[in-house]
Motif scaffolding. Structure first.
Motif, PDB file in Angstrom:
ATOM      1  N   LYS A   1      39.775  46.278  87.526  1.00  0.00           N
ATOM      2  CA  LYS A   1      40.380  45.344  86.566  1.00  0.00           C
ATOM      3  C   LYS A   1      41.416  44.445  87.239  1.00  0.00           C
ATOM      4  O   LYS A   1      41.524  43.266  86.909  1.00  0.00           O
ATOM      5  N   ARG A   2      42.115  44.962  88.205  1.00  0.00           N
ATOM      6  CA  ARG A   2      43.121  44.159  88.902  1.00  0.00           C
ATOM      7  C   ARG A   2      42.454  43.017  89.678  1.00  0.00           C
ATOM      8  O   ARG A   2      42.909  41.874  89.634  1.00  0.00           O
ATOM      9  N   ALA A   3      41.366  43.321  90.374  1.00  0.00           N
ATOM     10  CA  ALA A   3      40.644  42.284  91.131  1.00  0.00           C
ATOM     11  C   ALA A   3      40.070  41.235  90.183  1.00  0.00           C
ATOM     12  O   ALA A   3      40.120  40.027  90.468  1.00  0.00           O
ATOM     13  N   ALA A   4      39.535  41.670  89.057  1.00  0.00           N
ATOM     14  CA  ALA A   4      38.980  40.741  88.073  1.00  0.00           C
ATOM     15  C   ALA A   4      40.082  39.848  87.498  1.00  0.00           C
ATOM     16  O   ALA A   4      39.886  38.641  87.323  1.00  0.00           O
ATOM     17  N   THR A   5      41.237  40.445  87.223  1.00  0.00           N
ATOM     18  CA  THR A   5      42.367  39.669  86.701  1.00  0.00           C
ATOM     19  C   THR A   5      42.807  38.614  87.711  1.00  0.00           C
ATOM     20  O   THR A   5      43.025  37.453  87.353  1.00  0.00           O
ATOM     21  N   GLU A   6      42.928  38.994  88.952  1.00  0.00           N
ATOM     22  CA  GLU A   6      43.326  38.045  89.998  1.00  0.00           C
ATOM     23  C   GLU A   6      42.297  36.932  90.152  1.00  0.00           C
ATOM     24  O   GLU A   6      42.646  35.773  90.362  1.00  0.00           O
ATOM     25  N   TYR A   7      41.020  37.289  90.041  1.00  0.00           N
ATOM     26  CA  TYR A   7      39.953  36.285  90.143  1.00  0.00           C
ATOM     27  C   TYR A   7      40.084  35.256  89.016  1.00  0.00           C
ATOM     28  O   TYR A   7      40.054  34.042  89.261  1.00  0.00           O
TER      29      TYR A   7
ATOM     30  N   LEU B   1      40.994  31.174  89.062  1.00  0.00           N
ATOM     31  CA  LEU B   1      40.184  30.134  88.432  1.00  0.00           C
ATOM     32  C   LEU B   1      41.036  29.259  87.513  1.00  0.00           C
ATOM     33  O   LEU B   1      40.902  28.030  87.499  1.00  0.00           O
ATOM     34  N   LEU B   2      41.921  29.901  86.757  1.00  0.00           N
ATOM     35  CA  LEU B   2      42.732  29.168  85.789  1.00  0.00           C
ATOM     36  C   LEU B   2      43.727  28.214  86.444  1.00  0.00           C
ATOM     37  O   LEU B   2      44.136  27.235  85.833  1.00  0.00           O
TER      38      LEU B   2
ATOM     39  N   GLY C   1      40.441  29.842  70.166  1.00  0.00           N
ATOM     40  CA  GLY C   1      41.078  30.164  71.431  1.00  0.00           C
ATOM     41  C   GLY C   1      41.187  28.907  72.265  1.00  0.00           C
ATOM     42  O   GLY C   1      40.599  27.874  71.962  1.00  0.00           O
ATOM     43  N   HIS C   2      41.973  29.002  73.328  1.00  0.00           N
ATOM     44  CA  HIS C   2      42.124  27.884  74.247  1.00  0.00           C
ATOM     45  C   HIS C   2      40.996  27.961  75.269  1.00  0.00           C
ATOM     46  O   HIS C   2      40.863  28.945  75.978  1.00  0.00           O
ATOM     47  N   MET C   3      40.193  26.896  75.335  1.00  0.00           N
ATOM     48  CA  MET C   3      39.065  26.880  76.265  1.00  0.00           C
ATOM     49  C   MET C   3      39.446  26.104  77.515  1.00  0.00           C
ATOM     50  O   MET C   3      39.995  25.018  77.434  1.00  0.00           O
ATOM     51  N   PHE C   4      39.129  26.684  78.659  1.00  0.00           N
ATOM     52  CA  PHE C   4      39.316  26.046  79.948  1.00  0.00           C
ATOM     53  C   PHE C   4      37.961  25.967  80.635  1.00  0.00           C
ATOM     54  O   PHE C   4      37.090  26.802  80.400  1.00  0.00           O
ATOM     55  N   SER C   5      37.818  24.989  81.504  1.00  0.00           N
ATOM     56  CA  SER C   5      36.587  24.831  82.266  1.00  0.00           C
ATOM     57  C   SER C   5      36.940  24.802  83.747  1.00  0.00           C
ATOM     58  O   SER C   5      37.729  23.968  84.183  1.00  0.00           O
ATOM     59  N   TYR C   6      36.353  25.718  84.496  1.00  0.00           N
ATOM     60  CA  TYR C   6      36.568  25.733  85.935  1.00  0.00           C
ATOM     61  C   TYR C   6      35.377  25.064  86.618  1.00  0.00           C
ATOM     62  O   TYR C   6      34.242  25.533  86.487  1.00  0.00           O
ATOM     63  N   ALA C   7      35.625  23.971  87.311  1.00  0.00           N
ATOM     64  CA  ALA C   7      34.620  23.225  88.071  1.00  0.00           C
ATOM     65  C   ALA C   7      33.405  22.859  87.217  1.00  0.00           C
ATOM     66  O   ALA C   7      32.298  22.757  87.727  1.00  0.00           O
ATOM     67  N   LYS C   8      33.620  22.703  85.930  1.00  0.00           N
ATOM     68  CA  LYS C   8      32.556  22.350  84.977  1.00  0.00           C
ATOM     69  C   LYS C   8      31.393  23.345  85.017  1.00  0.00           C
ATOM     70  O   LYS C   8      30.274  23.022  84.644  1.00  0.00           O
TER      71      LYS C   8
ATOM     72  N   GLY D   1      47.837  32.407  74.494  1.00  0.00           N
ATOM     73  CA  GLY D   1      47.673  31.965  75.871  1.00  0.00           C
ATOM     74  C   GLY D   1      48.005  33.006  76.913  1.00  0.00           C
ATOM     75  O   GLY D   1      48.256  32.684  78.067  1.00  0.00           O
ATOM     76  N   ASN D   2      47.984  34.294  76.524  1.00  0.00           N
ATOM     77  CA  ASN D   2      48.335  35.336  77.484  1.00  0.00           C
ATOM     78  C   ASN D   2      47.220  36.347  77.742  1.00  0.00           C
ATOM     79  O   ASN D   2      47.377  37.255  78.544  1.00  0.00           O
ATOM     80  N   LEU D   3      46.080  36.192  77.060  1.00  0.00           N
ATOM     81  CA  LEU D   3      44.989  37.151  77.202  1.00  0.00           C
ATOM     82  C   LEU D   3      43.662  36.402  77.298  1.00  0.00           C
ATOM     83  O   LEU D   3      43.328  35.599  76.432  1.00  0.00           O
ATOM     84  N   VAL D   4      42.913  36.671  78.366  1.00  0.00           N
ATOM     85  CA  VAL D   4      41.588  36.085  78.516  1.00  0.00           C
ATOM     86  C   VAL D   4      40.635  36.909  77.658  1.00  0.00           C
ATOM     87  O   VAL D   4      40.501  38.118  77.857  1.00  0.00           O
ATOM     88  N   THR D   5      39.980  36.258  76.698  1.00  0.00           N
ATOM     89  CA  THR D   5      39.103  36.991  75.782  1.00  0.00           C
ATOM     90  C   THR D   5      37.661  37.035  76.272  1.00  0.00           C
ATOM     91  O   THR D   5      36.965  38.014  76.036  1.00  0.00           O
ATOM     92  N   THR D   6      37.212  35.980  76.946  1.00  0.00           N
ATOM     93  CA  THR D   6      35.852  35.982  77.488  1.00  0.00           C
ATOM     94  C   THR D   6      35.712  34.862  78.509  1.00  0.00           C
ATOM     95  O   THR D   6      36.543  33.957  78.576  1.00  0.00           O
ATOM     96  N   LEU D   7      34.654  34.937  79.291  1.00  0.00           N
ATOM     97  CA  LEU D   7      34.283  33.864  80.195  1.00  0.00           C
ATOM     98  C   LEU D   7      32.785  33.909  80.407  1.00  0.00           C
ATOM     99  O   LEU D   7      32.166  34.968  80.282  1.00  0.00           O
ATOM    100  N   TYR D   8      32.207  32.740  80.671  1.00  0.00           N
ATOM    101  CA  TYR D   8      30.768  32.671  80.890  1.00  0.00           C
ATOM    102  C   TYR D   8      30.432  31.413  81.675  1.00  0.00           C
ATOM    103  O   TYR D   8      31.229  30.484  81.760  1.00  0.00           O
ATOM    104  N   ASP D   9      29.243  31.398  82.261  1.00  0.00           N
ATOM    105  CA  ASP D   9      28.765  30.230  82.998  1.00  0.00           C
ATOM    106  C   ASP D   9      28.355  29.144  82.022  1.00  0.00           C
ATOM    107  O   ASP D   9      27.752  29.429  80.983  1.00  0.00           O
ATOM    108  N   ILE D  10      28.661  27.908  82.361  1.00  0.00           N
ATOM    109  CA  ILE D  10      28.273  26.767  81.525  1.00  0.00           C
ATOM    110  C   ILE D  10      27.035  26.138  82.153  1.00  0.00           C
ATOM    111  O   ILE D  10      27.104  25.098  82.769  1.00  0.00           O
TER     112      ILE D  10
END
Length: 186
Positions: free
Chosen positions: A29-35, A39-40, A57-64, A74-83
């Motif tokens: 979980k620590r490595a995933a959090t740092e990853y 990205l953010l 939620g607040h949506m962010f896009s990393y490198a589209k 704004g303190n908890l990542v709820t999900t992430l997925y490939d676009i």
């Protein structure tokens, strides 16, 4: 939205998604959090967008390429997925976007044609002026007149180069818009 990535934690759901989608970064979980924090740091803020369950939620896009959702605080990542999904067919104003692109393509085409015509006319005019200046430079005995002729010739050639560069830029933009229309990629 300004976020401090050092304070951000990830939910269990996000940790599982990192393990599934990015196994090299989800060893614990620590490595995933740092990853996700890394990205953010360079991610683009999109806005407040509901996730698949309808929770805002607040949506962010990393490198589209990667969508990252944070909770409203704004303190908890709820999900992430490939676009990589093609959801263009689900956009209600899609026809307006297509019409807008086509209209802009027509405008740029007209602009390009006008610039080409002006460039052709100026090219003929400037070539004649350059020929006169070259002849004047050839015939004169004065060094000052030669320098003046060289300067005028250079300025006319620079102006032609600027006009031609503008035409090339317009053609490049036109080509990008046409490709976007042809590939339905907007």
């Amino acid at each position: 939205m300004n976020i401090k990535t050092g304070n951000i934690e990830i939910s269990q759901h996000s940790f599982i998604r990192v393990q599934e989608r990015y196994p090299n970064f989800g060893k614990n979980k620590r490595a995933a959090t740092e990853y996700i924090r890394s990205l953010l740091k360079t991610a683009e803020y999109i806005g407040i967008v509901p996730d698949n369950e309808g929770v805002d939620g607040h949506m962010f896009s990393y490198a589209k390429k990667i969508a990252i959702y944070l909770n409203m605080e704004g303190n908890l990542v709820t999900t992430l997925y490939d676009i990589e999904r093609d959801n263009r067919e689900h956009i209600s104003f899609r026809d307006k976007v297509v019409d807008f692109y086509k209209k802009e393509l027509r405008k740029i085409h007209r602009s390009e044609m006008a610039k080409r015509k002006k460039a052709e006319e100026l090219s003929i005019k400037y070539e004649a002026e350059i020929a006169v200046l070259k002849y004047k430079k050839y015939k004169t005995r004065s060094e000052n007149v030669r320098i003046e002729c060289d300067n005028l010739i250079e300025s006319l050639e620079n102006e032609l180069a600027t006009i031609n560069k503008d035409i090339k830029d317009t053609q490049s933009e036109k080509r990008h818009i046409a490709i976007a229309i042809a590939t339905n990629n907007f």
